[in-house]
Design a protein around this motif. Structure first.
Motif, short mmCIF file in Angstrom:
data_model
loop_
_atom_site.label_atom_id
_atom_site.label_comp_id
_atom_site.label_asym_id
_atom_site.label_seq_id
_atom_site.Cartn_x
_atom_site.Cartn_y
_atom_site.Cartn_z
N ALA A 75 45.33 50.11 57.69
CA ALA A 75 44.84 49.93 59.15
C ALA A 75 43.94 51.14 59.62
CB ALA A 75 45.77 49.41 59.98
N MET A 76 44.40 52.32 59.25
CA MET A 76 43.63 53.57 59.78
C MET A 76 42.48 53.53 59.05
SD MET A 76 45.23 55.05 62.29
CE MET A 76 46.60 55.73 63.03
N LEU A 77 42.61 53.42 57.81
CA LEU A 77 41.39 53.47 56.75
C LEU A 77 40.38 52.30 57.18
CD1 LEU A 77 40.43 55.09 54.63
CD2 LEU A 77 41.44 53.65 52.99
N ILE A 78 40.84 51.08 57.36
CA ILE A 78 39.91 50.27 57.73
C ILE A 78 39.34 50.47 59.06
CG2 ILE A 78 39.64 47.72 58.28
CD1 ILE A 78 41.86 47.11 55.83
N GLN A 119 34.79 41.55 56.64
CA GLN A 119 36.27 41.47 56.06
C GLN A 119 36.66 42.58 55.02
OE1 GLN A 119 37.24 37.28 55.34
NE2 GLN A 119 39.28 37.60 55.24
N PRO A 120 37.01 43.58 55.55
CA PRO A 120 37.22 44.87 54.61
C PRO A 120 38.57 44.74 54.02
CG PRO A 120 37.11 45.59 57.07
CD PRO A 120 36.69 44.12 56.95
N HIS A 121 38.53 45.33 52.86
CA HIS A 121 40.04 45.18 52.18
C HIS A 121 40.34 46.68 51.72
CE1 HIS A 121 42.94 43.37 49.54
NE2 HIS A 121 42.43 44.35 48.66
N ALA A 122 41.86 47.09 51.80
CA ALA A 122 41.80 48.28 51.22
C ALA A 122 43.23 48.00 50.50
CB ALA A 122 42.34 48.94 52.45
#
Length: 156
Positions: A75-78, A119-122
């Motif tokens: 969540a921090m990265l996104i 809709q980013p994905h990590a």
């Protein structure tokens, strides 16, 4: 790491210090980010595994713990893509893969795979710090950015 990467590490660690929602069964979980690449949208956080992190049934990292940490770190990265934007998680999945012992130092390698979408994905790979080929668990997290979302999280 260049200067921008070092600033990103400081920014993420500072954000962790101010957020009180990183609890798993009362255990405060704030992995320390030690390396980052802004250009590649990835970072590494570190954690020392304790008995509380391990499932007694499987000997693997507890999947509830994996889900909490996957959510927190990715969540921090996104969120770094659009810091002021509101988002909601649409999918979080995790899997414990290999047994682990208390006292093991792990790296949590987080990578953003689709930064320029709504809709980013990590992903998060939980691997041995000394032997990066030894993977203890994996996680993935997808969020959805949408204008008009409101913050409904309770304030502590």
């Amino acid at each position: 790491m260049d200067d921008a990467d070092a600033k990103f590490v400081q920014l993420i660690n500072k954000a962790y210090a101010h957020i009180g929602s990183y609890l798993h069964y009362g255990m405060d979980i704030r992995p320390q980010v030690t390396w980052a690449s802004v250009a590649d949208s990835e970072f590494i956080a570190e954690w020392l595994v304790t008995d509380d992190c391990i499932s007694p049934e499987t000997g693997c990292i507890d999947e509830g713990w994996l889900a909490t940490v996957t959510d927190n770190t990715t969540a921090m990265l996104i969120g770094s893509i659009q810091p002021a934007a509101k988002s909601v998680s649409t999918s979080i999945s995790v899997q414990g893969l290999s047994p682990i012992s208390p006292g093991t130092s792990i790296e949590i390698f987080c990578k953003l795979s689709s930064p320029h979408t709504k809709q980013p994905h990590a992903t998060a790979i939980f691997r041995d710090k000394a032997d990066r080929a030894l993977v203890y668990g994996v996680g993935s997290h997808t969020k959805f950015f949408k204008a008009g979302l409101v913050d409904t999280q309770p304030k502590m």
